[in-house]
Design a protein around this motif. Structure first.
Motif, PDB file in Angstrom:
ATOM      1  N   ALA A 735       0.824  -1.207   0.000  1.00  0.00           N
ATOM      2  CA  ALA A 735       0.000   0.000   0.000  1.00  0.00           C
ATOM      3  C   ALA A 735       0.864   1.265   0.000  1.00  0.00           C
ATOM      4  CB  ALA A 735      -0.936  -0.007   1.208  1.00  0.00           C
ATOM      5  N   GLU A 736       1.948   1.274   0.812  1.00  0.00           N
ATOM      6  CA  GLU A 736       2.837   2.444   0.867  1.00  0.00           C
ATOM      7  C   GLU A 736       3.521   2.670  -0.479  1.00  0.00           C
ATOM      8  OE1 GLU A 736       5.528   1.699   4.030  1.00  0.00           O
ATOM      9  OE2 GLU A 736       4.086   2.180   5.623  1.00  0.00           O
ATOM     10  N   ALA A 737       3.997   1.590  -1.106  1.00  0.00           N
ATOM     11  CA  ALA A 737       4.673   1.717  -2.401  1.00  0.00           C
ATOM     12  C   ALA A 737       3.699   2.210  -3.470  1.00  0.00           C
ATOM     13  CB  ALA A 737       5.276   0.376  -2.809  1.00  0.00           C
ATOM     14  N   ALA A 738       2.471   1.668  -3.482  1.00  0.00           N
ATOM     15  CA  ALA A 738       1.467   2.102  -4.455  1.00  0.00           C
ATOM     16  C   ALA A 738       1.113   3.566  -4.242  1.00  0.00           C
ATOM     17  CB  ALA A 738       0.222   1.231  -4.327  1.00  0.00           C
ATOM     18  N   ASP A 739       0.949   3.968  -2.985  1.00  0.00           N
ATOM     19  CA  ASP A 739       0.623   5.361  -2.668  1.00  0.00           C
ATOM     20  C   ASP A 739       1.721   6.306  -3.148  1.00  0.00           C
ATOM     21  OD1 ASP A 739      -0.611   7.593  -1.569  1.00  0.00           O
ATOM     22  OD2 ASP A 739       0.254   7.260   0.420  1.00  0.00           O
TER      23      ASP A 739
END
Length: 796
Positions: A735-739
């Motif tokens: 989720a952090e990488a996608a964000d």
């Protein structure tokens, strides 16, 4: 007419070089250079208010300058305009300062008035409350009197109380009237201040109008200047056309002479080779010894000849022989056969003696000619040797620093002895602890998410861009990571004998005004026979040395957006589209001068190199173009949270860092770990791929003019897989990488969009956050939400 014909004739020749004409004299250029800020500041004080606006006299002066071509007058007029513009700016600043003072005064008066108003209202409320209580008591007393409960004395007391009540009511009324008058006076003063504010705003509008008019006037003057310069240039070209043609003819003649000289040099070289082959040894000293021996032999022959009879004596004897021959002919019949043989033998000996003398003379002349030729040859050889020595010096000094690196034994023989962590996650914890415990120059506190984004970006692209305000650690992060990666390796810490850092990084300061690759990489100066080795060139060449080939080498481009990277960094931006084996750094210089790592004027870009750009955003910097953003990992650096970092360190599994725990992480291990992460977490990337290609999201982005390029897929895969491998919780890391990717690569197009309303952005934010949460198991897009909130507030 003749000039025009010549000009037309010259224009049809494509090989005719153009001539650049300087239009200003040295005195005029010096006069312009004197337009210093101090001089303009001094002139501002002498400008009266009525002289700030343009007049008909100014317009007539400009027309006279155009008509007469008076360059000095134009320069004086330009200086006057600059002084007036500066005076207007100063006046605007004074008015603005006065306006701010008035606003502060109004705010202060408002605040005082509100305080007094509240205090008075409170007092009135208390008095009214007291009066109401008294009135109630009086009514009760009256009711009691009416019922006959009080005596006459009490009645008189009640009457005096009523009189007191009336007095208090009157004084209260008077006080209220006074407060009303003060309130009216405050309102009047506030209206007056508002009127002054309106007058100031009107004056500011007038000043803006004057500034606009002056800007138009400046533009018009610049256009007239360009027209004037063009006309002067044309006139000068017409005037000097014949001279240009003569110079070109002279140039052609000099080229022919140069060709003849080259031919003569070639002939001399051939003669040199023949001369060298004529001697038994090609050594100059042996040739000189042989020449001296020949000279001594010639002198011996001369001495031998001097000891013999002179040439005149030989001629006399020859005449005598001829006479004897005649007498022999006469006496031939008179003498006996025996006597005739003796005379013939004597005559033959005399002829042989003469022939021997002539042979010696020929040998002497030949030896003298050969001696002169040898002397000339020796002089030519000395000159040739000096030229060869100069050429060797030129070759050695053309790439001075690069060749020093080639000859450096430390750079050629040192190999990294690695001490590897067990995993990428352990490496992140190690980097955080090392930087928090650093003492050179101080500790640095970066949270693990920042380190993960930075390291994953190195796997995604050759270029990372760190943005943020000053003091957020944009330059420190790559520098300290480079130190930490080789902290446990001997010979890779501290400084070398020349004072250069041993760690695998170099900082290159970008200058304002850079326009092409030569500003970054340097260039070869044909006049000095020397290549200008820039800090960037030396950094790339150092990274290719055997010592650093297996280290992750950072080249930090400090203040990268002081100039357009799309100009000076264009070759490297294009290089990122090539495969690793096809990335070559090219330079223009003679091949025999190049350092040894360059083959055919090019050197392969070391695969261990990563470019880190730092960027501030203020009035001195430029915005990045989409071409740069699309090829880089963009990080917005926030202020470091020391307490958060210390908590992460305390809760980490590896414990506190000691000097024995220092690692030396080689590039090949990092590369293999990143490649393995794609195999290990490729299925998690598929979740992101489904999200980013969701038809609803694609439609929402399309409605706002945003598309996703093909390059993004491969970069996202490398970033997301590496980011998950660098963390612990794969769901949270996904989720952090996608964000981060969506915010830095896609949502950046939403910044400062005037065609999007606050309602539009708010609606998009709600739908996007809901969709993100569905795909990533309730996680929130914190970075994306922050950016959309900022844009929403700008529209409010």
């Amino acid at each position: 007419m003749a000039k025009k014909n010549k000009k037309n004739k010259g224009g049809n020749n494509n090989n005719t070089p153009s001539k650049i004409v300087t239009d200003l004299s040295v005195e005029q250029i010096a006069k312009i250079d004197k337009f210093a800020e101090e001089e303009i500041e001094a002139g501002v004080n002498d400008v009266a208010d009525e002289d700030l606006s343009d007049t008909n006299e100014d317009a007539s002066k400009i027309e006279d300058i155009k008509r007469t071509g008076n360059v000095d007058g134009y320069i004086d007029m330009l200086h006057s305009k600059l002084v007036r513009i500066k005076a207007l700016e100063r006046k605007a600043e004074d008015i603005k300062a006065e306006s701010l003072q008035l606003q502060e005064r109004i705010e202060s008066e408002k605040k005082t008035f509100e305080e007094k108003k509240k205090q008075t209202e409170k007092e009135l409320e208390e008095r009214n409350k007291d009066l109401n209580q008294r009135d109630k008591k009086i009514q009760e007393e009256r009711l009691a009197i009416d019922n006959g409960e009080y005596s006459t004395v009490i009645q008189s007391l009640l009457d005096s109380l009523r009189l007191t009540e009336e007095e208090i009511t009157g004084s209260t009324k008077t006080l209220i009237e006074e407060i009303g008058k003060k309130h009216s006076s405050y309102i009047a003063s506030l209206a007056e201040l508002n009127k002054k504010q309106d007058d100031i705003d009107e004056q500011l509008l007038q000043l803006d109008s004057i500034k606009t008019e002056l800007a138009r006037e400046r533009k018009r003057i610049e256009m007239s200047k360009a027209s004037y310069e063009k006309r002067i240039k044309q006139e000068v070209e017409d005037e000097y056309f014949d001279k240009i043609q003569d110079l070109e003819d002279e140039n052609s003649s000099l080229k022919r002479k140069n060709a003849l000289l080259d031919k003569e040099v070639k002939n001399m070289s051939d003669f040199k080779r023949e001369l060298m082959s004529s001697f038994e040894s090609k050594d100059i000293d042996n040739m000189l010894k042989e020449q001296n021996a020949l000279r001594d032999k010639c002198k011996a022959l001369e001495t031998s000849i001097e000891n013999r009879h002179s040439e005149a004596e030989y001629e006399e004897k020859a005449q005598a022989v001829e006479t004897l021959k005649a007498k022999v002919q006469e006496l031939e019949n008179k003498v006996s056969e025996e006597r005739l043989s003796e005379l013939r033998l004597s005559l033959h000996n005399a002829d042989a003696y003469i022939l021997e003398i002539n042979t010696y003379k020929a040998q002497i002349d030949s030896a003298k000619a050969r001696e002169k030729s040898l002397l000339r040859t020796v002089a030519d050889l000395h000159e040739t040797i000096n030229q060869l020595k100069d050429e060797e010096k030129v070759k050695e000094g053309a790439f001075e620093q690069a060749k020093k690196m080639d000859e450096n034994i430390e750079l050629s023989n040192r190999q990294l002895r690695y001490i590897r962590p067990n995993s990428l996650k352990e490496m992140v914890e190690y980097l955080q602890k090392y930087m928090a415990n650093a003492k050179d120059p101080k500790p640095f506190y970066y949270d693990q998410k920042t380190i993960r984004v930075f390291m994953a970006g190195l796997n995604m692209s050759l270029l990372s861009i760190l943005q943020g305000i000053s003091g957020t650690g944009k330059t420190s992060l790559p520098r300290e990571v480079a130190k930490a990666l080789v902290a446990g390796a001997e010979g890779y810490t501290g400084k070398d004998e020349a004072g250069n850092r041993n760690e695998p990084y170099r900082i290159c300061a970008i200058q304002s005004g850079w326009r092409d690759n030569m500003d970054l990489m340097g260039f070869y100066n044909n006049f000095e026979k020397k290549y200008k080795e820039t800090d960037f060139f030396k950094a790339i060449y150092l990274a290719a040395q055997p010592k650093y080939k297996n280290t992750l080498f950072f080249i930090i481009l400090d203040e990268m957006n002081l100039s357009h990277p799309e100009h000076y960094f264009a070759d490297f931006l294009s290089m990122m589209e090539q495969s690793v084996g096809d990335r070559y750094v090219k330079i223009q210089a003679d091949e025999e001068l190049l350092p040894k790592l360059f083959k055919g004027r090019q050197m392969q870009l070391p695969p261990n190199v990563r470019f880190i750009g730092t960027a501030n955003h203020d009035e001195t910097t430029l915005d990045f173009a989409p071409k740069t953003y699309d090829r880089s990992n963009v990080m917005v650096m926030a202020t470091n949270d020391k307490s958060k970092v210390l908590k992460e360190i305390q809760s980490s599994a590896t414990g506190n860092l000691t000097s024995r725990d220092r690692l030396s992480i080689d590039y090949s291990w990092l590369r293999d770990q990143f490649n393995d992460s794609i195999d290990q977490y490729g299925h998690r990337y598929e979740e992101f791929d489904k999200f980013i290609k969701n038809l609803k999201l694609v439609e929402w982005l399309k409605d706002r003019g945003i598309g996703i390029g093909n390059r993004f897929d491969e970069q996202a895969k490398r970033f997301i897989c590496a980011y998950i491998a660098l963390g612990t919780d794969s769901t949270q890391c996904l989720a952090e990488a996608a964000d981060h990717l969506v915010t830095s690569r896609i949502f950046r197009s939403l910044r400062n969009r005037y065609d999007l309303s606050d309602t539009n952005i708010d609606e998009f934010q709600k739908k996007y956050c809901e969709l993100f949460s569905q795909y990533f198991k309730g996680q929130e897009p914190l970075e994306g939400k922050k950016l959309l909130d900022e844009e929403y507030l700008k529209k409010k």
